[in-house]
Design a protein around this motif. Structure first.
Motif, PDB file in Angstrom:
ATOM      1  N   HIS B 103       0.845  -1.199   0.000  1.00  8.70           N
ATOM      2  CA  HIS B 103       0.000   0.000   0.000  1.00  8.70           C
ATOM      3  C   HIS B 103       0.883   1.253   0.000  1.00  8.70           C
ATOM      4  CE1 HIS B 103      -2.679   3.062   1.845  1.00  8.70           C
ATOM      5  NE2 HIS B 103      -3.672   2.379   1.279  1.00  8.70           N
ATOM      6  N   ALA B 104       1.918   1.230   0.818  1.00 10.23           N
ATOM      7  CA  ALA B 104       2.834   2.378   0.880  1.00 10.23           C
ATOM      8  C   ALA B 104       3.607   2.535  -0.421  1.00 10.23           C
ATOM      9  CB  ALA B 104       3.792   2.205   2.062  1.00 10.23           C
ATOM     10  N   ARG B 105       4.037   1.427  -0.965  1.00 12.08           N
ATOM     11  CA  ARG B 105       4.808   1.493  -2.212  1.00 12.08           C
ATOM     12  C   ARG B 105       3.969   2.095  -3.350  1.00 12.08           C
ATOM     13  NH1 ARG B 105       7.473  -3.833  -3.228  1.00 12.08           N
ATOM     14  NH2 ARG B 105       5.329  -4.543  -3.444  1.00 12.08           N
ATOM     15  N   ALA B 106       2.715   1.672  -3.425  1.00 10.02           N
ATOM     16  CA  ALA B 106       1.844   2.196  -4.490  1.00 10.02           C
ATOM     17  C   ALA B 106       1.671   3.700  -4.374  1.00 10.02           C
ATOM     18  CB  ALA B 106       0.493   1.490  -4.425  1.00 10.02           C
ATOM     19  N   ARG B 107       1.827   4.234  -3.183  1.00  6.18           N
ATOM     20  CA  ARG B 107       1.649   5.671  -2.952  1.00  6.18           C
ATOM     21  C   ARG B 107       2.976   6.417  -2.885  1.00  6.18           C
ATOM     22  NH1 ARG B 107      -2.158   2.670  -1.910  1.00  6.18           N
ATOM     23  NH2 ARG B 107      -4.342   3.341  -1.929  1.00  6.18           N
ATOM     24  N   GLY B 108       4.062   5.725  -3.181  1.00  6.97           N
ATOM     25  CA  GLY B 108       5.375   6.382  -3.236  1.00  6.97           C
ATOM     26  C   GLY B 108       5.963   6.726  -1.893  1.00  6.97           C
ATOM     27  N   THR B 116      11.204  -7.126   0.046  1.00  5.48           N
ATOM     28  CA  THR B 116      11.536  -8.394  -0.622  1.00  5.48           C
ATOM     29  C   THR B 116      12.906  -8.322  -1.290  1.00  5.48           C
ATOM     30  OG1 THR B 116      10.344  -7.639  -2.581  1.00  5.48           O
ATOM     31  CG2 THR B 116       9.123  -8.988  -1.011  1.00  5.48           C
ATOM     32  N   GLY B 117      13.748  -7.423  -0.784  1.00  2.26           N
ATOM     33  CA  GLY B 117      15.070  -7.255  -1.395  1.00  2.26           C
ATOM     34  C   GLY B 117      15.888  -8.531  -1.401  1.00  2.26           C
ATOM     35  N   ALA B 118      15.852  -9.250  -0.293  1.00  2.00           N
ATOM     36  CA  ALA B 118      16.670 -10.459  -0.205  1.00  2.00           C
ATOM     37  C   ALA B 118      16.224 -11.507  -1.214  1.00  2.00           C
ATOM     38  CB  ALA B 118      16.617 -11.032   1.214  1.00  2.00           C
ATOM     39  N   ARG B 119      14.937 -11.514  -1.511  1.00  2.84           N
ATOM     40  CA  ARG B 119      14.437 -12.479  -2.487  1.00  2.84           C
ATOM     41  C   ARG B 119      14.778 -12.027  -3.915  1.00  2.84           C
ATOM     42  NH1 ARG B 119       8.305 -13.294  -1.933  1.00  2.84           N
ATOM     43  NH2 ARG B 119       9.009 -13.581   0.199  1.00  2.84           N
ATOM     44  N   ARG B 120      14.647 -10.707  -4.141  1.00  4.27           N
ATOM     45  CA  ARG B 120      14.907 -10.207  -5.498  1.00  4.27           C
ATOM     46  C   ARG B 120      16.391 -10.260  -5.839  1.00  4.27           C
ATOM     47  NH1 ARG B 120      16.444  -5.649  -7.744  1.00  4.27           N
ATOM     48  NH2 ARG B 120      16.335  -4.361  -5.876  1.00  4.27           N
ATOM     49  N   MET B 252      25.525  -1.063  -6.206  1.00  2.00           N
ATOM     50  CA  MET B 252      24.200  -0.997  -5.597  1.00  2.00           C
ATOM     51  C   MET B 252      23.183  -0.452  -6.597  1.00  2.00           C
ATOM     52  SD  MET B 252      24.469  -2.352  -2.624  1.00  2.00           S
ATOM     53  CE  MET B 252      23.230  -1.786  -1.458  1.00  2.00           C
ATOM     54  N   ASP B 253      23.622   0.463  -7.444  1.00  3.47           N
ATOM     55  CA  ASP B 253      22.728   0.961  -8.484  1.00  3.47           C
ATOM     56  C   ASP B 253      22.328  -0.161  -9.436  1.00  3.47           C
ATOM     57  OD1 ASP B 253      21.433   3.214  -9.922  1.00  3.47           O
ATOM     58  OD2 ASP B 253      22.870   2.652 -11.486  1.00  3.47           O
ATOM     59  N   ARG B 254      23.288  -1.014  -9.756  1.00  3.51           N
ATOM     60  CA  ARG B 254      22.986  -2.133 -10.657  1.00  3.51           C
ATOM     61  C   ARG B 254      22.029  -3.126 -10.002  1.00  3.51           C
ATOM     62  NH1 ARG B 254      26.905  -3.240 -14.467  1.00  3.51           N
ATOM     63  NH2 ARG B 254      25.840  -5.224 -14.781  1.00  3.51           N
ATOM     64  N   LEU B 255      22.095  -3.229  -8.694  1.00  2.38           N
ATOM     65  CA  LEU B 255      21.168  -4.126  -7.993  1.00  2.38           C
ATOM     66  C   LEU B 255      19.818  -3.464  -7.737  1.00  2.38           C
ATOM     67  CD1 LEU B 255      23.458  -5.798  -5.267  1.00  2.38           C
ATOM     68  CD2 LEU B 255      22.956  -6.592  -7.584  1.00  2.38           C
ATOM     69  N   GLY B 256      19.745  -2.158  -7.966  1.00  3.47           N
ATOM     70  CA  GLY B 256      18.491  -1.448  -7.709  1.00  3.47           C
ATOM     71  C   GLY B 256      18.207  -1.283  -6.233  1.00  3.47           C
ATOM     72  N   LEU B 257      19.272  -1.184  -5.422  1.00  2.18           N
ATOM     73  CA  LEU B 257      19.112  -1.087  -3.966  1.00  2.18           C
ATOM     74  C   LEU B 257      19.554   0.287  -3.462  1.00  2.18           C
ATOM     75  CD1 LEU B 257      20.600  -4.535  -2.843  1.00  2.18           C
ATOM     76  CD2 LEU B 257      18.181  -3.879  -2.796  1.00  2.18           C
ATOM     77  N   HIS B 258      18.766   0.859  -2.559  1.00  2.00           N
ATOM     78  CA  HIS B 258      19.157   2.102  -1.884  1.00  2.00           C
ATOM     79  C   HIS B 258      19.896   1.814  -0.576  1.00  2.00           C
ATOM     80  CE1 HIS B 258      16.834   4.410  -4.648  1.00  2.00           C
ATOM     81  NE2 HIS B 258      15.665   3.983  -4.222  1.00  2.00           N
ATOM     82  N   TYR B 259      19.734   0.617  -0.062  1.00  2.00           N
ATOM     83  CA  TYR B 259      20.328   0.271   1.232  1.00  2.00           C
ATOM     84  C   TYR B 259      20.906  -1.146   1.170  1.00  2.00           C
ATOM     85  CZ  TYR B 259      21.124  -1.124   5.957  1.00  2.00           C
ATOM     86  OH  TYR B 259      21.759  -1.592   7.075  1.00  2.00           O
ATOM     87  N   ARG B 309       9.915   1.903  -5.563  1.00  4.81           N
ATOM     88  CA  ARG B 309       8.844   2.081  -6.553  1.00  4.81           C
ATOM     89  C   ARG B 309       8.159   0.773  -6.932  1.00  4.81           C
ATOM     90  NH1 ARG B 309       7.786   7.441  -6.326  1.00  4.81           N
ATOM     91  NH2 ARG B 309       9.716   8.638  -6.406  1.00  4.81           N
ATOM     92  N   GLY B 310       8.849  -0.329  -6.761  1.00  2.64           N
ATOM     93  CA  GLY B 310       8.247  -1.603  -7.152  1.00  2.64           C
ATOM     94  C   GLY B 310       8.749  -2.107  -8.487  1.00  2.64           C
ATOM     95  N   GLY B 311       9.462  -1.256  -9.240  1.00  4.89           N
ATOM     96  CA  GLY B 311       9.996  -1.699 -10.520  1.00  4.89           C
ATOM     97  C   GLY B 311      11.484  -1.973 -10.466  1.00  4.89           C
ATOM     98  N   GLU B 312      12.041  -2.081  -9.245  1.00  4.02           N
ATOM     99  CA  GLU B 312      13.478  -2.293  -9.115  1.00  4.02           C
ATOM    100  C   GLU B 312      13.887  -3.630  -9.745  1.00  4.02           C
ATOM    101  OE1 GLU B 312      11.480  -1.381  -6.627  1.00  4.02           O
ATOM    102  OE2 GLU B 312      12.174   0.666  -6.232  1.00  4.02           O
ATOM    103  N   VAL B 313      14.980  -3.599 -10.456  1.00  7.72           N
ATOM    104  CA  VAL B 313      15.476  -4.819 -11.092  1.00  7.72           C
ATOM    105  C   VAL B 313      16.977  -4.922 -10.867  1.00  7.72           C
ATOM    106  CG1 VAL B 313      13.713  -4.913 -12.891  1.00  7.72           C
ATOM    107  CG2 VAL B 313      15.810  -3.629 -13.296  1.00  7.72           C
ATOM    108  N   THR B 314      17.470  -6.139 -10.966  1.00  9.71           N
ATOM    109  CA  THR B 314      18.902  -6.381 -10.939  1.00  9.71           C
ATOM    110  C   THR B 314      19.387  -6.433 -12.381  1.00  9.71           C
ATOM    111  OG1 THR B 314      18.661  -7.666  -8.923  1.00  9.71           O
ATOM    112  CG2 THR B 314      20.697  -7.975 -10.168  1.00  9.71           C
TER     113      THR B 314
END
Lengths: 84, 318
Positions: B103-108, B116-120, B252-259, B309-314
Motif C-alpha cells: 500500500h505504501a509502495r503504491a503511494r510512493g 523483498t530485497g533479499a528475495r529479489r 548498488m545501483d545495478r542491484l536497484g538497492l538504496h540500502y 517504486r516496485g519496478g526495481e530490477v537487478t
C-alpha cells in the motif's frame, strides 16, 4: 578452485556415506537473549525498563550482542536481532 | 507521519524513534510482536492503527514507511493462543505487513529498504553482478555432485529457519567440502585469502566503512560471520580504498538497492567481496557521538528520492 558446472556434473558422484554432512547437521540454535524484565515504554515507543510491566515475549533470538545507546538522557542496552 | 514497521526489541527502531523526537518528526511504530496491544482496522477507504496510549495513525497520514524487521521470527515467544492458532496468526500478520508495505509502495511512501530485497537480489545474483566491480571468491551451487576435496565455506541461499520448529539456523561456516552429502543442495565458496573482515553500510549513496580491529588469525576464525555474538569483537572505522566507494555505489545501483550492508575481507591481496544483506543490521557499528548512520537512514527514509517504486530490477551484463 572450483570447476565449471559442466565439469562438476561430469564427475562421478560417489554414493552417500554415513559420515556425509547433511544440512541440519550444520544447524545451530542462535543465541537466546533473556529480556528478563525489559519492558516497552509506549509513551516513547521504545524499550525501557519499567517495574511491573513486561514485554509480550521474554526471550529473543539474536545473533549480535547488545549495544549501548544513550538517548533521552539515559543509557540503555538494546539488541539488534536478526540473522544477517 | 513516518510509519515504522518493526518489532519491540529492535534497537535501531528505538534510535530512529528517538531521532524523530529530536527533530519533531511525527512517527508511529508498529511492533509486530506486541500486535495484541494494538487495535487495527482496514476497509476499502484505508487502514488505521491505535496503540495503548491512544496514539493513532491512518493510512492517509502516512508520508513515509520504513520496513524495519516486522518479523515474529526475531521474537518467537510472543504470548497467547494455541500453537495452531499461533502458526495461523503469524502467517496472517506477516502477510498483512507485506500488504501495508505494498500500500505504501503504491503511494510512493515506502522508502529505502525493500521488503523483498533479499528475495529479489539473491546470493547468486549478487555474486554474479559483483564480479564486475570487485574480486569475488569462486563459488558453486548444486546437488548430485561429490564436491572437490578442500576446505570451503558453506553459505545458505536463504536466511530461513530450519528444523521442526524453524528455530535453528545454518550460519556461514567452513567444511571439508568432499564430505558434503551429494544428495542435498549446497552453496559453496572458496575461502577468501584476506586477513581482516570489513563491512560497509550503504545508505542512499553514502558508504560507512568498518573493519575488525583484529585479524582473522588473531581471532582464530576463518570468517567472522561464523560467530554469534559478533559485537563482542571490536570494530573500527575503515577508510575505504580509492574508488571502492564509487564501485559500491555503481554496484548498488545495478542491484536497484538504496540500502545494504556489504561484507568484504581485506588483506595484502586486495579487497574481496563476500555478500550484501539488503536489510542488514548496523546498530552496533554506529557512532554514539551523533549517530551518523541512523541519521542517514532517517534522512533517506524521509526523502522521496529514495522511494521503493516496485519496478526495481537487478541489471546484469550478459
Amino acid at each position: 578452485m572450483l570447476l565449471s558446472a559442466s565439469a562438476l556434473l561430469l564427475t562421478t558422484a560417489a554414493p552417500q556415506a554415513a559420515t556425509d554432512i547433511t544440512p541440519f547437521s550444520l544447524a545451530t540454535r542462535p543465541q537466546i537473549v533473556d529480556l528478563g524484565e525489559m519492558t516497552y515504554d509506549w509513551d516513547r515507543q521504545q524499550v525501557k525498563r519499567v517495574p511491573g510491566k513486561r514485554l509480550a515475549d521474554s526471550t529473543a533470538n539474536c545473533n549480535t550482542d547488545g549495544w549501548e545507546t544513550q538517548r533521552n538522557g539515559q543509557t540503555d542496552q538494546v539488541h539488534d536481532c536478526g540473522f544477517d | 507521519m513516518l510509519l515504522l514497521l518493526s518489532n519491540s526489541i529492535d534497537g535501531t527502531a528505538d534510535m530512529i524513534v528517538s531521532l524523530c523526537a529530536e527533530r519533531g518528526e511525527p512517527v508511529f511504530r508498529f511492533n509486530i510482536d506486541l500486535w495484541t496491544e494494538y487495535r487495527f482496522a482496514w476497509t476499502a477507504d484505508g487502514y488505521a492503527f491505535n496503540d495503548p496510549t491512544g496514539r493513532a495513525v491512518t493510512s492517509d497520514e502516512v508520508t513515509a514507511c520504513l520496513w524495519r524487521r516486522p518479523s515474529l521470527r526475531d521474537t518467537p515467544d510472543w504470548e497467547g493462543g494455541s500453537p495452531e492458532d499461533r502458526v495461523a496468526t503469524e502467517a496472517e500478520l506477516h502477510t498483512l505487513m507485506r500488504e501495508i508495505a505494498d500500500h505504501a509502495r503504491a503511494r510512493g511512501v515506502l522508502r529505502l529498504m525493500e521488503p523483498t530485497g533479499a528475495r529479489r537480489v539473491g546470493r547468486l545474483a549478487q555474486m554474479r553482478v559483483a564480479r564486475e566491480f570487485f574480486t569475488v571468491p569462486d563459488w558453486a551451487a548444486g546437488w548430485g555432485v561429490r564436491w572437490p576435496a578442500g576446505r570451503r565455506m558453506v553459505k545458505r541461499l536463504t536466511t530461513e529457519g530450519v528444523g521442526e520448529d524453524r528455530d535453528h539456523y545454518i550460519f556461514v561456516q567452513s567444511v571439508d567440502s568432499e564430505h558434503l552429502s551429494p544428495a542435498w543442495p549446497w552453496l559453496l565458496q572458496e575461502i577468501a585469502p584476506g586477513t581482516r573482515d570489513a563491512t560497509v553500510v550503504y545508505v542512499a549513496g553514502r558508504s560507512f566503512g568498518f573493519e575488525m580491529e583484529r585479524t582473522r588469525a588473531e581471532l582464530g576464525l576463518e570468517d567472522w560471520r561464523i560467530r554469534n555474538g559478533t559485537t563482542s569483537e571490536p570494530w573500527r572505522d575503515w577508510l575505504l580504498p580509492d574508488r571502492l566507494a564509487d564501485s559500491i555505489r555503481a554496484y548498488m545501483d545495478r542491484l536497484g538497492l538504496h540500502y545494504g550492508r556489504l561484507d568484504f575481507i581485506t588483506g595484502d591481496d586486495g579487497v574481496f567481496f563476500l555478500e550484501v544483506n539488503t536489510n542488514g543490521q548496523f546498530g552496533w557499528l554506529d557512532d554514539p557521538n551523533g549517530w551518523p548512520i541512523h541519521n542517514a537512514v532517517l534522512d533517506a527514509t524521509l526523502d522521496p528520492a529514495f522511494s521503493i517504486r516496485g519496478g526495481e530490477v537487478t541489471r546484469e551484463t550478459l
